[in-house]
Design a protein around this motif. Structure first.
Motif, PDB file in Angstrom:
ATOM      1  N   LEU A  61       0.835  -1.205   0.000  1.00 59.64           N
ATOM      2  CA  LEU A  61       0.000   0.000   0.000  1.00 59.64           C
ATOM      3  C   LEU A  61       0.868   1.253   0.000  1.00 59.64           C
ATOM      4  O   LEU A  61       0.586   2.215  -0.731  1.00 59.64           O
ATOM      5  CB  LEU A  61      -0.931  -0.017   1.208  1.00 59.64           C
ATOM      6  CG  LEU A  61      -1.892   1.158   1.348  1.00 59.64           C
ATOM      7  CD1 LEU A  61      -2.808   1.215   0.132  1.00 59.64           C
ATOM      8  CD2 LEU A  61      -2.691   1.046   2.619  1.00 59.64           C
ATOM      9  N   ILE A  62       1.932   1.253   0.758  1.00 54.43           N
ATOM     10  CA  ILE A  62       2.847   2.402   0.787  1.00 54.43           C
ATOM     11  C   ILE A  62       3.492   2.573  -0.574  1.00 54.43           C
ATOM     12  O   ILE A  62       3.580   3.696  -1.101  1.00 54.43           O
ATOM     13  CB  ILE A  62       3.908   2.213   1.894  1.00 54.43           C
ATOM     14  CG1 ILE A  62       3.247   2.225   3.268  1.00 54.43           C
ATOM     15  CG2 ILE A  62       4.976   3.298   1.794  1.00 54.43           C
ATOM     16  CD1 ILE A  62       4.168   1.853   4.389  1.00 54.43           C
ATOM     17  N   PHE A  63       3.910   1.480  -1.211  1.00 54.61           N
ATOM     18  CA  PHE A  63       4.517   1.558  -2.536  1.00 54.61           C
ATOM     19  C   PHE A  63       3.532   2.091  -3.565  1.00 54.61           C
ATOM     20  O   PHE A  63       3.874   2.934  -4.406  1.00 54.61           O
ATOM     21  CB  PHE A  63       5.046   0.176  -2.953  1.00 54.61           C
ATOM     22  CG  PHE A  63       5.720   0.168  -4.280  1.00 54.61           C
ATOM     23  CD1 PHE A  63       6.968   0.747  -4.441  1.00 54.61           C
ATOM     24  CD2 PHE A  63       5.091  -0.384  -5.385  1.00 54.61           C
ATOM     25  CE1 PHE A  63       7.584   0.755  -5.666  1.00 54.61           C
ATOM     26  CE2 PHE A  63       5.707  -0.386  -6.618  1.00 54.61           C
ATOM     27  CZ  PHE A  63       6.957   0.188  -6.773  1.00 54.61           C
ATOM     28  N   ALA A  64       2.282   1.624  -3.502  1.00 57.08           N
ATOM     29  CA  ALA A  64       1.262   2.098  -4.446  1.00 57.08           C
ATOM     30  C   ALA A  64       1.021   3.590  -4.279  1.00 57.08           C
ATOM     31  O   ALA A  64       0.865   4.329  -5.269  1.00 57.08           O
ATOM     32  CB  ALA A  64      -0.032   1.314  -4.248  1.00 57.08           C
TER      33      ALA A  64
ATOM     34  N   TYR B 115       4.164   9.954  -7.560  1.00 58.40           N
ATOM     35  CA  TYR B 115       5.155  10.177  -8.619  1.00 58.40           C
ATOM     36  C   TYR B 115       4.467  10.448  -9.962  1.00 58.40           C
ATOM     37  O   TYR B 115       4.823  11.382 -10.677  1.00 58.40           O
ATOM     38  CB  TYR B 115       6.091   8.964  -8.720  1.00 58.40           C
ATOM     39  CG  TYR B 115       7.081   9.058  -9.847  1.00 58.40           C
ATOM     40  CD1 TYR B 115       8.179   9.906  -9.746  1.00 58.40           C
ATOM     41  CD2 TYR B 115       6.910   8.348 -11.019  1.00 58.40           C
ATOM     42  CE1 TYR B 115       9.080  10.018 -10.781  1.00 58.40           C
ATOM     43  CE2 TYR B 115       7.797   8.443 -12.058  1.00 58.40           C
ATOM     44  CZ  TYR B 115       8.891   9.281 -11.940  1.00 58.40           C
ATOM     45  OH  TYR B 115       9.784   9.402 -12.981  1.00 58.40           O
ATOM     46  N   VAL B 116       3.468   9.634 -10.299  1.00 57.46           N
ATOM     47  CA  VAL B 116       2.748   9.818 -11.563  1.00 57.46           C
ATOM     48  C   VAL B 116       2.007  11.163 -11.558  1.00 57.46           C
ATOM     49  O   VAL B 116       2.000  11.887 -12.566  1.00 57.46           O
ATOM     50  CB  VAL B 116       1.780   8.631 -11.816  1.00 57.46           C
ATOM     51  CG1 VAL B 116       0.839   8.907 -12.985  1.00 57.46           C
ATOM     52  CG2 VAL B 116       2.568   7.363 -12.043  1.00 57.46           C
ATOM     53  N   GLY B 117       1.410  11.503 -10.440  1.00 58.44           N
ATOM     54  CA  GLY B 117       0.712  12.799 -10.341  1.00 58.44           C
ATOM     55  C   GLY B 117       1.652  13.966 -10.536  1.00 58.44           C
ATOM     56  O   GLY B 117       1.333  14.943 -11.230  1.00 58.44           O
ATOM     57  N   ILE B 118       2.815  13.904  -9.969  1.00 55.93           N
ATOM     58  CA  ILE B 118       3.798  14.987 -10.129  1.00 55.93           C
ATOM     59  C   ILE B 118       4.278  15.054 -11.568  1.00 55.93           C
ATOM     60  O   ILE B 118       4.423  16.147 -12.129  1.00 55.93           O
ATOM     61  CB  ILE B 118       4.973  14.794  -9.137  1.00 55.93           C
ATOM     62  CG1 ILE B 118       4.504  15.037  -7.707  1.00 55.93           C
ATOM     63  CG2 ILE B 118       6.140  15.711  -9.487  1.00 55.93           C
ATOM     64  CD1 ILE B 118       5.539  14.747  -6.659  1.00 55.93           C
ATOM     65  N   ARG B 119       4.469  13.913 -12.224  1.00 57.62           N
ATOM     66  CA  ARG B 119       4.915  13.902 -13.626  1.00 57.62           C
ATOM     67  C   ARG B 119       3.858  14.541 -14.536  1.00 57.62           C
ATOM     68  O   ARG B 119       4.196  15.296 -15.437  1.00 57.62           O
ATOM     69  CB  ARG B 119       5.205  12.477 -14.086  1.00 57.62           C
ATOM     70  CG  ARG B 119       6.414  11.832 -13.425  1.00 57.62           C
ATOM     71  CD  ARG B 119       7.695  12.448 -13.841  1.00 57.62           C
ATOM     72  NE  ARG B 119       8.076  11.912 -15.147  1.00 57.62           N
ATOM     73  CZ  ARG B 119       9.171  12.233 -15.772  1.00 57.62           C
ATOM     74  NH1 ARG B 119       9.989  13.095 -15.235  1.00 57.62           N
ATOM     75  NH2 ARG B 119       9.446  11.724 -16.926  1.00 57.62           N
ATOM     76  N   TYR B 120       2.568  14.235 -14.324  1.00 61.39           N
ATOM     77  CA  TYR B 120       1.508  14.835 -15.138  1.00 61.39           C
ATOM     78  C   TYR B 120       1.351  16.312 -14.828  1.00 61.39           C
ATOM     79  O   TYR B 120       0.998  17.116 -15.700  1.00 61.39           O
ATOM     80  CB  TYR B 120       0.177  14.116 -14.943  1.00 61.39           C
ATOM     81  CG  TYR B 120       0.084  12.845 -15.743  1.00 61.39           C
ATOM     82  CD1 TYR B 120       0.205  12.863 -17.113  1.00 61.39           C
ATOM     83  CD2 TYR B 120      -0.129  11.629 -15.122  1.00 61.39           C
ATOM     84  CE1 TYR B 120       0.123  11.693 -17.863  1.00 61.39           C
ATOM     85  CE2 TYR B 120      -0.209  10.459 -15.846  1.00 61.39           C
ATOM     86  CZ  TYR B 120      -0.078  10.507 -17.227  1.00 61.39           C
ATOM     87  OH  TYR B 120      -0.170   9.352 -17.951  1.00 61.39           O
TER      88      TYR B 120
END
Length: 136
Positions: free
Chosen positions: A119-122, A128-133
């Motif tokens: 859960l922590i990894f997810a 990370y994906v949110g920051i990239r977008y």
């Protein structure tokens, strides 16, 4: 006096090693000098107790080592070191069991719930994906 202390220490260590090797039937692998000292030790055992024969042999070795190390004249008497009293328990060392390790944490209704690693990894991947977008 420094040479005398070194010679005495070396004589005691060598004699103990040689004596143990002789008990383990490895005396034939020792150098000739060691075999000569062990032979004189065996001769002394016939007329003395083991402790006296040991000290006499160590003293002979000490004289030899003192001259070999560059000591001049007669070797001085090295004062005996004070030894700690050893209980007569034979040649066995008593080992103690290691203390029990503490439990990993409290369990039950008062314990804090721990998040699973997946859960922590997810969550980290989502951040990370949110920051990239966001940056695009």
């Amino acid at each position: 006096m420094l040479i005398a202390r070194r010679a005495d220490t070396r004589a005691r260590a060598d004699f103990a090693t040689w004596k143990m090797l002789a008990k383990l039937n490895g005396a034939s692998t020792l150098p000739p000098e060691a075999q000569n000292f062990l032979a004189s030790y065996r001769k002394l055992l016939e007329t003395m107790t083991e402790a006296e024969a040991t000290e006499a042999t160590i003293h002979l070795m000490y004289k030899s080592y003192y001259a070999e190390m560059g000591g001049g004249g007669t070797p001085p008497d090295v004062p005996a070191r004070a030894r700690k009293a050893v209980a007569e328990a034979g040649n066995v060392t008593a080992f103690r069991r290691a203390p029990a390790r503490p439990t990993p944490g409290p369990s039950g209704p008062t314990a804090k719930p721990r998040l699973p690693v997946a859960l922590i990894f997810a969550c980290l991947v989502a951040v990370y994906v949110g920051i990239r977008y966001y940056w695009r």
